[in-house]
Design a protein around this motif. Structure first.
Motif, PDB file in Angstrom:
ATOM      1  N   ALA A  42       0.863  -1.183   0.000  1.00 46.72           N
ATOM      2  CA  ALA A  42       0.000   0.000   0.000  1.00 46.72           C
ATOM      3  C   ALA A  42       0.898   1.231   0.000  1.00 46.72           C
ATOM      4  O   ALA A  42       1.907   1.263   0.709  1.00 46.72           O
ATOM      5  CB  ALA A  42      -0.909   0.010   1.230  1.00 46.72           C
ATOM      6  N   GLU A  43       0.538   2.225  -0.809  1.00 43.32           N
ATOM      7  CA  GLU A  43       1.366   3.421  -0.970  1.00 43.32           C
ATOM      8  C   GLU A  43       0.567   4.666  -0.605  1.00 43.32           C
ATOM      9  O   GLU A  43      -0.530   4.882  -1.104  1.00 43.32           O
ATOM     10  CB  GLU A  43       1.847   3.524  -2.418  1.00 43.32           C
ATOM     11  N   GLY A  44       1.135   5.489   0.259  1.00 46.40           N
ATOM     12  CA  GLY A  44       0.496   6.738   0.645  1.00 46.40           C
ATOM     13  C   GLY A  44      -0.293   6.609   1.933  1.00 46.40           C
ATOM     14  O   GLY A  44      -0.813   5.541   2.269  1.00 46.40           O
ATOM     15  N   GLU A  45      -0.394   7.716   2.655  1.00 47.64           N
ATOM     16  CA  GLU A  45      -1.018   7.705   3.980  1.00 47.64           C
ATOM     17  C   GLU A  45      -2.449   7.178   3.958  1.00 47.64           C
ATOM     18  O   GLU A  45      -2.805   6.294   4.745  1.00 47.64           O
ATOM     19  CB  GLU A  45      -1.003   9.121   4.565  1.00 47.64           C
ATOM     20  N   LYS A  46      -3.290   7.700   3.067  1.00 48.64           N
ATOM     21  CA  LYS A  46      -4.694   7.294   3.051  1.00 48.64           C
ATOM     22  C   LYS A  46      -4.849   5.818   2.740  1.00 48.64           C
ATOM     23  O   LYS A  46      -5.647   5.103   3.372  1.00 48.64           O
ATOM     24  CB  LYS A  46      -5.478   8.133   2.036  1.00 48.64           C
ATOM     25  N   VAL A  47      -4.089   5.342   1.761  1.00 50.89           N
ATOM     26  CA  VAL A  47      -4.222   3.950   1.347  1.00 50.89           C
ATOM     27  C   VAL A  47      -3.703   3.010   2.434  1.00 50.89           C
ATOM     28  O   VAL A  47      -4.322   1.975   2.719  1.00 50.89           O
ATOM     29  CB  VAL A  47      -3.487   3.718   0.011  1.00 50.89           C
ATOM     30  N   VAL A  48      -2.592   3.370   3.058  1.00 48.57           N
ATOM     31  CA  VAL A  48      -2.065   2.562   4.155  1.00 48.57           C
ATOM     32  C   VAL A  48      -3.095   2.455   5.271  1.00 48.57           C
ATOM     33  O   VAL A  48      -3.355   1.379   5.814  1.00 48.57           O
ATOM     34  CB  VAL A  48      -0.737   3.142   4.673  1.00 48.57           C
ATOM     35  N   ARG A  49      -3.688   3.583   5.629  1.00 48.71           N
ATOM     36  CA  ARG A  49      -4.712   3.578   6.689  1.00 48.71           C
ATOM     37  C   ARG A  49      -5.873   2.662   6.318  1.00 48.71           C
ATOM     38  O   ARG A  49      -6.359   1.877   7.143  1.00 48.71           O
ATOM     39  CB  ARG A  49      -5.233   4.990   6.922  1.00 48.71           C
ATOM     40  N   ARG A  50      -6.352   2.774   5.096  1.00 44.74           N
ATOM     41  CA  ARG A  50      -7.519   1.997   4.684  1.00 44.74           C
ATOM     42  C   ARG A  50      -7.210   0.501   4.659  1.00 44.74           C
ATOM     43  O   ARG A  50      -8.071  -0.316   5.005  1.00 44.74           O
ATOM     44  CB  ARG A  50      -8.002   2.481   3.319  1.00 44.74           C
ATOM     45  N   ILE A  52      -5.055  -1.098   6.590  1.00 41.39           N
ATOM     46  CA  ILE A  52      -4.977  -1.570   7.970  1.00 41.39           C
ATOM     47  C   ILE A  52      -6.361  -1.603   8.609  1.00 41.39           C
ATOM     48  O   ILE A  52      -6.721  -2.555   9.314  1.00 41.39           O
ATOM     49  CB  ILE A  52      -4.000  -0.690   8.781  1.00 41.39           C
ATOM     50  N   GLU A  53      -7.170  -0.579   8.340  1.00 42.65           N
ATOM     51  CA  GLU A  53      -8.532  -0.553   8.873  1.00 42.65           C
ATOM     52  C   GLU A  53      -9.364  -1.717   8.343  1.00 42.65           C
ATOM     53  O   GLU A  53     -10.304  -2.171   9.006  1.00 42.65           O
ATOM     54  CB  GLU A  53      -9.206   0.777   8.529  1.00 42.65           C
ATOM     55  N   ALA A  54      -9.018  -2.203   7.141  1.00 45.32           N
ATOM     56  CA  ALA A  54      -9.745  -3.335   6.552  1.00 45.32           C
ATOM     57  C   ALA A  54      -9.323  -4.667   7.163  1.00 45.32           C
ATOM     58  O   ALA A  54      -9.896  -5.710   6.828  1.00 45.32           O
ATOM     59  CB  ALA A  54      -9.534  -3.369   5.044  1.00 45.32           C
ATOM     60  N   GLY A  55      -8.321  -4.630   8.049  1.00 44.68           N
ATOM     61  CA  GLY A  55      -7.951  -5.842   8.765  1.00 44.68           C
ATOM     62  C   GLY A  55      -6.760  -6.600   8.220  1.00 44.68           C
ATOM     63  O   GLY A  55      -6.510  -7.739   8.646  1.00 44.68           O
ATOM     64  N   HIS A  56      -6.004  -6.005   7.298  1.00 43.75           N
ATOM     65  CA  HIS A  56      -4.841  -6.691   6.764  1.00 43.75           C
ATOM     66  C   HIS A  56      -3.657  -6.548   7.721  1.00 43.75           C
ATOM     67  O   HIS A  56      -3.239  -5.431   8.029  1.00 43.75           O
ATOM     68  CB  HIS A  56      -4.467  -6.118   5.388  1.00 43.75           C
ATOM     69  N   PRO A  57      -3.096  -7.652   8.206  1.00 45.23           N
ATOM     70  CA  PRO A  57      -1.945  -7.574   9.112  1.00 45.23           C
ATOM     71  C   PRO A  57      -0.741  -6.928   8.427  1.00 45.23           C
ATOM     72  O   PRO A  57      -0.489  -7.151   7.240  1.00 45.23           O
ATOM     73  CB  PRO A  57      -1.659  -9.040   9.448  1.00 45.23           C
ATOM     74  N   VAL A  58       0.005  -6.134   9.180  1.00 43.23           N
ATOM     75  CA  VAL A  58       1.158  -5.424   8.649  1.00 43.23           C
ATOM     76  C   VAL A  58       2.420  -6.274   8.775  1.00 43.23           C
ATOM     77  O   VAL A  58       2.712  -6.817   9.837  1.00 43.23           O
ATOM     78  CB  VAL A  58       1.372  -4.091   9.398  1.00 43.23           C
ATOM     79  N   ARG A  59       3.153  -6.403   7.682  1.00 41.99           N
ATOM     80  CA  ARG A  59       4.465  -7.049   7.709  1.00 41.99           C
ATOM     81  C   ARG A  59       5.549  -6.038   8.098  1.00 41.99           C
ATOM     82  O   ARG A  59       6.401  -6.322   8.926  1.00 41.99           O
ATOM     83  CB  ARG A  59       4.788  -7.648   6.332  1.00 41.99           C
ATOM     84  N   SER A  60       5.484  -4.839   7.482  1.00 41.05           N
ATOM     85  CA  SER A  60       6.458  -3.795   7.780  1.00 41.05           C
ATOM     86  C   SER A  60       6.026  -2.490   7.114  1.00 41.05           C
ATOM     87  O   SER A  60       5.110  -2.467   6.278  1.00 41.05           O
ATOM     88  CB  SER A  60       7.859  -4.184   7.282  1.00 41.05           C
ATOM     89  N   PHE A  61       6.695  -1.418   7.491  1.00 37.13           N
ATOM     90  CA  PHE A  61       6.535  -0.110   6.861  1.00 37.13           C
ATOM     91  C   PHE A  61       7.883   0.318   6.294  1.00 37.13           C
ATOM     92  O   PHE A  61       8.939  -0.070   6.807  1.00 37.13           O
ATOM     93  CB  PHE A  61       6.092   0.956   7.870  1.00 37.13           C
ATOM     94  N   LEU A  62       7.845   1.151   5.256  1.00 37.77           N
ATOM     95  CA  LEU A  62       9.041   1.807   4.730  1.00 37.77           C
ATOM     96  C   LEU A  62       8.658   3.250   4.467  1.00 37.77           C
ATOM     97  O   LEU A  62       7.745   3.518   3.671  1.00 37.77           O
ATOM     98  CB  LEU A  62       9.521   1.141   3.435  1.00 37.77           C
ATOM     99  N   MET A  63       9.341   4.181   5.133  1.00 38.15           N
ATOM    100  CA  MET A  63       8.943   5.580   4.962  1.00 38.15           C
ATOM    101  C   MET A  63      10.100   6.538   5.189  1.00 38.15           C
ATOM    102  O   MET A  63      11.113   6.191   5.819  1.00 38.15           O
ATOM    103  CB  MET A  63       7.779   5.917   5.886  1.00 38.15           C
ATOM    104  N   ALA A  64       9.925   7.724   4.660  1.00 36.85           N
ATOM    105  CA  ALA A  64      10.858   8.813   4.900  1.00 36.85           C
ATOM    106  C   ALA A  64      10.580   9.402   6.279  1.00 36.85           C
ATOM    107  O   ALA A  64       9.464   9.293   6.798  1.00 36.85           O
ATOM    108  CB  ALA A  64      10.697   9.878   3.822  1.00 36.85           C
TER     109      ALA A  64
END
Length: 270
Positions: A42-50, A52-64
């Motif tokens: 997922a790319e971008g703040e809004k998409v990442v939020r959506r 995670i809110e949909a219940g997909h477990p997070v493997r990792s983040f990569l960000m500036a």
């Protein structure tokens, strides 16, 4: 809370922990990697939020670094690692400029059964062999924005969770119920038996304007075909009705994403 890990600028490019984010421009490689590991990006703040809110477990983040504060509340919800690198190094890792600054690698969840996706649905999109990720993402955004209840995809359709599709859809792939059709050949008769009127968008000689085809219909399934040849002859013949978007002289059709927007708009107001 996520584990914040500031990686060394030089070593970060080759760090094995960033394997999920490499070669994002190589579509075939990414399709193989994501299927093998059951992940998507997922790319971008809004998409990442959506996502995670949909219940997909997070493997990792990569960000500036600049995104740490803006996504602090999201980072508080998981103990996944958050790898932090300058944007120029992120570009080296991914192969393109991530102008939205933040990426997340998430786990796929099992697709629901067709019957569960259709439960209580009145307006459904059915996609046959639409292989362009941008078109699939745009169609999902149309479905969400114009009030469609579900999307069904034939086996050869592009992956709605591919990064480009998710991005173009603005994360609506996480809010519109969808699944794959296990039986391509019998899909439209199955929908008809479930009480849907299947309306195929086609240039067939007996096609009527789409507003006429959906008028007075309770449960409707709009059927869209591939970018090049449109719907297969089998699906055209299997549909209950055939519909066309009337065009001015000299133009026979629209891009499938544009056609879906018009057809969804008309259908939503039936």
């Amino acid at each position: 809370m996520a584990r914040i890990e500031h990686l060394d600028d030089l070593a970060g490019v080759d760090d094995d922990r960033l394997a999920d984010y490499r070669d994002l421009r190589d579509v075939e490689l990414r399709k193989h990697l994501e299927a093998e590991h059951g992940l998507f990006l997922a790319e971008g703040e809004k998409v990442v939020r959506r996502a995670i809110e949909a219940g997909h477990p997070v493997r990792s983040f990569l960000m500036a670094p600049r995104w740490l504060d803006g996504l602090a509340d999201v980072l508080d919800t998981t103990d996944a690692p958050c790898f932090v690198l300058p944007e120029r190094v992120i570009e080296e890792v991914t192969g393109f400029h991530v102008h939205r600054g933040a990426l997340a690698s998430l786990e796929r969840t099992p697709l629901p059964a067709v019957a569960d996706v259709l439960d209580d649905a009145r307006s459904v999109l059915v996609l046959e062999d639409i292989v362009d990720h941008t078109n699939v993402g745009a169609i999902f955004r149309c479905a969400a924005g114009l009030g469609f209840d579900a999307v069904l995809l034939a086996p050869r359709c592009a992956d709605p969770l591919y990064r480009r599709a998710v991005k173009v859809a603005m994360g609506t792939v996480f809010s519109v119920p969808w699944t794959r059709l296990p039986d391509w050949a019998g899909a439209l008769p199955m929908l008809s038996a479930a009480g849907f009127t299947t309306v195929a968008l086609t240039l067939a000689d007996d096609a009527v304007p789409v507003e006429d085809a959906v008028a007075g219909v309770d449960k409707v399934a709009l059927v869209l075909g591939s970018e090049g040849h449109g719907l297969s002859a089998r699906w055209q013949q299997a549909a209950d009705r055939r519909a066309v978007i009337p065009m001015a002289a000299g133009v026979d059709s629209l891009n499938v994403a544009a056609a879906s927007a018009i057809a969804c708009y008309v259908t939503a107001r039936r």
